[in-house]
Design an enzyme around this catalytic site. Structure first.
Site, PDB file in Angstrom:
ATOM      1  N   LYS A  69       0.825  -1.217   0.000  1.00  0.00           N
ATOM      2  CA  LYS A  69       0.000   0.000   0.000  1.00  0.00           C
ATOM      3  C   LYS A  69       0.859   1.268   0.000  1.00  0.00           C
ATOM      4  O   LYS A  69       0.490   2.272  -0.617  1.00  0.00           O
ATOM      5  CB  LYS A  69      -0.969   0.004   1.171  1.00  0.00           C
ATOM      6  CG  LYS A  69      -0.348   0.183   2.541  1.00  0.00           C
ATOM      7  CD  LYS A  69      -1.404   0.217   3.622  1.00  0.00           C
ATOM      8  CE  LYS A  69      -0.799   0.244   5.005  1.00  0.00           C
ATOM      9  NZ  LYS A  69       0.012   1.431   5.277  1.00  0.00           N
TER      10      LYS A  69
ATOM     11  N   GLN B 120      -6.616  -4.342  10.517  1.00  0.00           N
ATOM     12  CA  GLN B 120      -5.507  -3.806  11.299  1.00  0.00           C
ATOM     13  C   GLN B 120      -5.915  -2.564  12.100  1.00  0.00           C
ATOM     14  O   GLN B 120      -5.077  -1.748  12.453  1.00  0.00           O
ATOM     15  CB  GLN B 120      -4.327  -3.473  10.374  1.00  0.00           C
ATOM     16  CG  GLN B 120      -3.749  -4.708   9.692  1.00  0.00           C
ATOM     17  CD  GLN B 120      -2.497  -4.404   8.890  1.00  0.00           C
ATOM     18  OE1 GLN B 120      -1.469  -4.031   9.443  1.00  0.00           O
ATOM     19  NE2 GLN B 120      -2.583  -4.568   7.588  1.00  0.00           N
TER      20      GLN B 120
ATOM     21  N   ASP C 274      -3.455   7.713   4.676  1.00  0.00           N
ATOM     22  CA  ASP C 274      -2.989   6.358   4.964  1.00  0.00           C
ATOM     23  C   ASP C 274      -3.577   5.900   6.300  1.00  0.00           C
ATOM     24  O   ASP C 274      -3.916   6.727   7.154  1.00  0.00           O
ATOM     25  CB  ASP C 274      -1.463   6.371   5.032  1.00  0.00           C
ATOM     26  CG  ASP C 274      -0.868   4.968   5.024  1.00  0.00           C
ATOM     27  OD1 ASP C 274      -1.607   4.011   4.746  1.00  0.00           O
ATOM     28  OD2 ASP C 274       0.349   4.847   5.299  1.00  0.00           O
ATOM     29  N   GLU C 275      -3.681   4.588   6.500  1.00  0.00           N
ATOM     30  CA  GLU C 275      -4.176   4.008   7.761  1.00  0.00           C
ATOM     31  C   GLU C 275      -5.512   4.635   8.175  1.00  0.00           C
ATOM     32  O   GLU C 275      -5.714   5.014   9.338  1.00  0.00           O
ATOM     33  CB  GLU C 275      -3.143   4.196   8.895  1.00  0.00           C
ATOM     34  CG  GLU C 275      -1.748   3.701   8.573  1.00  0.00           C
ATOM     35  CD  GLU C 275      -1.621   2.188   8.591  1.00  0.00           C
ATOM     36  OE1 GLU C 275      -2.643   1.510   8.725  1.00  0.00           O
ATOM     37  OE2 GLU C 275      -0.488   1.684   8.474  1.00  0.00           O
TER      38      GLU C 275
ATOM     39  N   ARG D 152       3.466  -9.514  10.863  1.00  0.00           N
ATOM     40  CA  ARG D 152       4.759  -8.815  10.817  1.00  0.00           C
ATOM     41  C   ARG D 152       5.852  -9.752  10.323  1.00  0.00           C
ATOM     42  O   ARG D 152       6.922  -9.314   9.925  1.00  0.00           O
ATOM     43  CB  ARG D 152       5.181  -8.302  12.210  1.00  0.00           C
ATOM     44  CG  ARG D 152       4.266  -7.296  12.900  1.00  0.00           C
ATOM     45  CD  ARG D 152       3.868  -6.144  12.041  1.00  0.00           C
ATOM     46  NE  ARG D 152       2.610  -6.400  11.367  1.00  0.00           N
ATOM     47  CZ  ARG D 152       2.198  -5.780  10.273  1.00  0.00           C
ATOM     48  NH1 ARG D 152       2.955  -4.882   9.697  1.00  0.00           N
ATOM     49  NH2 ARG D 152       1.023  -6.050   9.738  1.00  0.00           N
TER      50      ARG D 152
END
Length: 772
Positions: free
Chosen positions: A33, A256, A225-226, A614
């Site tokens: 992303k 997430q 973002d996020e 991760r």
């Protein structure tokens, strides 16, 4: 097609080429992303969009710097300099600097960190003579912070009876008064806290339509973002700024979303399509980071959540090793297992320390890991511990610099007015505080006018106060013509901080001097970096803002080859070849404080999903059978999240034990039920209960007391227990006898267990099964 676009797959290319309109990119873990965001900005610029009209909001300043560097390589650094890119807090702090006067603040306002804010609240509680055990300053600060993030101002609070009643029920009925006093003191000090940076931006865009129109016209293309981690305040700012042109691109992954505890609202991403017209949806589902086993295991976890967006993450990477699950007896054993595994992997795979990460749910779990790593001489770094900028000697210098920029900053003044010691005591400072509150002026202004106010301070102290003001004013004159490095070097010399630390002479004192030298080195680097930016000059104000908004991860240079230790929350956005998720136990992960509702449990599951994804090559899940928590040793059971992973993706390094309730009472204390006696019978009149017969009494008298004669005559050889014998213990598993010592009841054996390590057991109690 431009060369850089050829690096994208079809799914990534589609959102990059979508120039106008509202769009959402649902991006799975490791799906590239950041590359999509970066290339989309570069593509917009190649299509003639002015970089000044692009606003890109990222999760960390470090991410913004990396993206800007990549964009520079594609379109050239001179154009990339003109982008507005950074975190919500850093971008809106910049806007507030330009527009501060509209809200009554100076342009050089101070940004209070959490410690500053809590210090102000603590002094308000003291001044109001409230019980500090009921009005705990951290609790009050947290309450005020949540109000600000929910856009509940002092005025809104006072007109909301339900909130006031809730605080009264919580036995803090005067919270509204504290809130107002806190806001007033910050305003008087020319300071904003972190929450104000968003609250005041909302106020600016709501109260001043001309300011909103100015920034709507400026930011014609907005990228976030996020997006799943935005709170209500951030959501409203983005809505307001993007409303005119609606060229907004948000990127996120509902799986997430892990920041509900600090106000993040997952519904922002779920409802995005309702907020804008003609929203285009793109999905990035190919994971480039992890092996098939890790990706599929993570999918099998997250599909247990009922509230989620539709996507299926997949990867073309190798199958990879299964996720290894290990059980140990204690957290000490857990630490030793992790350290040994890292040591062996480094030897076998020629891996570097920096390729390993140990993730935990709470910071308290790091101790056992640190102990074990130290014993193996494995270097490590803890993230989220005491930040470099939170160290005393660094804060002393920074507070002087804050005072140079904003003399109204009372927290800074109180800290440095008598450091190094210049004979200005706490009684004098208290008198100045009282006068400042009485006249509605800052402490610095009171000291400037010390001769005009009768404070009952002797002439010697007055002279010292005047000298202090003169020194700060001289620093301000120097600062007007110098960069951040030069003024800081000047301040550290003229204040006497260096001389004070040199007097110490201890290794700690020398370390503090080295830390200040490191601060100066960092400032020199900062000044050089700022030269590359279009609207920057390396000034002290720019540096102080950078420090105020920095996170622990932003400060990491990434050149240290050390094992990373951090909470799962801090690991967001990072990746490592080898990841250990430790403490996989019920009430720890998932947290016992986050399981009262389905939404809380689903957030914990998303947190575990983040932890697992991760890992690039190998993931380990470890748990213990007992752990010290809150000072007590408690029995632990494996986390439900381990059971939720499909078994085919797991490899158990220790046998799976079935957890059955072990009765605490001996079954022999209960009589067998004689059902023939359950029928009702009439008692025989006059009959009395019978005692034991003469024969039974004779048998009872012949019974001998239980003695430990058999224990005294215990012989290890008779029990087939010899050095080298392979045995199995009910708790420690398989092991080999390394040594036997003592005789009879005192016979002990040292046994090297495969998983439990070396244990010394008293053989008459050990209950060992001989295997060979």
């Amino acid at each position: 097609m431009q060369e850089y676009l050829k690096q994208l797959n079809e799914a990534q290319l589609a959102p990059v080429l979508q120039k106008d309109g509202a769009m959402i990119v649902i991006a799975g873990a490791g799906s590239g992303k950041t590359r999509v965001l970066t290339y989309r900005i570069a593509y917009l610029m190649s299509q003639g969009v002015d970089p000044f009209s692009i606003l890109s909001l990222t999760f960390t300043n470090k991410a913004a710097r990396e993206m800007k560097k990549r964009i520079s390589e594609i379109v050239g650094s001179s154009e990339a300099k003109n982008l507005w890119m950074g975190t919500f807090h850093s971008v809106f702090a910049k806007i507030l600097r330009f527009e501060a006067d509209k809200l009554g603040y100076p342009n050089n306002f101070t940004i209070y960190d959490t410690q500053d804010s809590q210090s102000v609240i603590r002094s308000i509680i003291k001044d109001m003579q409230l019980d500090k055990d009921i009005y705990k300053y951290k609790k009050v600060y947290s309450r005020i912070s949540s109000y600000k993030n929910s856009l509940i101002t002092v005025k809104a609070y006072n007109s909301n009876p339900e909130l006031m009643e809730a605080d009264a029920m919580a036995k803090i009925p005067r919270l509204g008064e504290i809130y107002k006093a806190y806001v007033d003191r910050c305003f008087k000090a020319g300071a904003m806290d972190f929450d104000d940076l968003l609250l005041k931006t909302n106020e600016l865009l709501t109260r001043f339509p001309e300011v909103l129109a100015k920034y709507q016209n400026r930011f014609r293309y907005i990228l976030v973002d996020e997006y799943q981690d935005t709170n209500h305040s951030q959501y409203l700012i983005v809505r307001a700024l993007s409303d005119k042109f609606q060229n907004i691109c948000v990127v996120g992954d509902d799986a997430q979303s892990i920041y509900a505890f600090r106000g993040a609202n997952i519904n922002n991403i779920f409802n995005f399509q309702k907020d804008y017209d003609d929203v285009k949806t793109f999905r990035l589902e190919q994971n480039y980071r992890s092996t098939k086993n890790i990706v599929n295991a993570a999918n099998s976890i997250i599909e247990k959540n009922k509230t989620r967006l539709d996507k299926v993450v997949w990867t073309a990477n190798d199958e990879g090793a299964k996720i290894k699950v290990n059980r140990t007896m204690t957290d000490g054993d857990e630490g030793r297992f992790v350290a040994s595994t890292i040591f062996e992997t480094k030897m076998n795979e020629q891996a570097h320390n920096g390729e390993f990460a140990i993730l935990y749910r709470t910071n308290a779990q790091s101790r056992a890991m640190e102990d074990a790593l130290r014993k193996k001489d494995i270097p490590y770094r803890i993230y989220g511990g005491l930040s470099f900028y939170q160290r005393k000697e660094i804060k002393d210098v920074l507070y002087y610099l804050r005072l140079v920029l904003n003399p109204k900053d009372e927290e800074a003044l109180k800290r440095v007015i008598n450091y190094p010691a210049r004979g200005i005591g706490s009684t004098t400072i208290d008198k100045i505080v009282v006068a400042a509150n009485h006249y509605g002026r800052s402490m610095f202004e009171v000291i400037q006018n010390i001769d005009k106010i009768d404070l009952k301070i002797n002439s010697g102290t007055k002279t010292k106060l005047k000298n202090f003001v003169t020194m700060i004013q001289s620093f301000q004159i120097v600062n007007a013509n110098q960069d951040a490095f030069s003024i800081t070097e000047h301040v550290t010399k003229k204040t006497g901080i260096f001389q004070e630390l040199k007097k110490d002479g201890t290794p700690e004192g020398l370390a503090r001097i080295e830390n200040i030298e490191e601060l100066l080195n960092g400032m020199r680097d900062f000044v050089e970096e700022q030269k590359e930016l279009a609207d920057a000059n390396g000034s002290l104000a720019e540096f102080m803002e950078d420090v105020a908004l920095a996170t622990d991860l932003d400060n990491e240079k990434g050149d240290d080859d050390k094992v990373a230790l951090m909470t799962v929350h801090l690991a967001k956005g990072l990746e490592f070849p080898y990841v250990f998720v430790v403490g996989m136990e019920e009430d720890l992960f998932p947290s016992g404080m986050s399981m009262s509702t389905r939404s809380e449990l689903e957030e914990e599951r998303r947190l575990f999903y983040v932890a697992l994804t991760r890992a690039e090559k190998q993931a380990y899940l470890t748990y213990t059978q007992s752990r010290y928590r809150w000072g007590k040793l408690i029995d632990a059971e494996p986390s439900r999240f381990i059971e939720e992973i499909e078994p085919k993706y797991l490899e158990y390094l220790t046998p799976i034990t079935e957890h059955r309730y072990k009765p605490l009472l001996d079954v022999d204390i209960f009589d067998d039920v004689d059902k023939s006696k359950l029928r009702l019978r009439k008692p025989v009149s006059g009959s009395a209960p019978k005692g034991p017969s003469q024969e039974q009494l004779r048998k009872l008298r012949r019974l001998k007391p239980v003695t430990s004669d058999t224990d005294k005559n215990f012989n290890a050889a008779d029990a087939n227990l010899n050095v080298g014998t392979l045995v199995e213990h009910v708790r420690f598993g398989k092991g080999r006898i390394a040594k036997i010592e003592g005789v009879g009841a005192d016979t002990k054996a040292e046994i090297d267990f495969e998983n439990g390590g070396l244990k010394k057991l008293l053989l008459r109690f050990a209950k060992l099964n001989v295997l060979e």
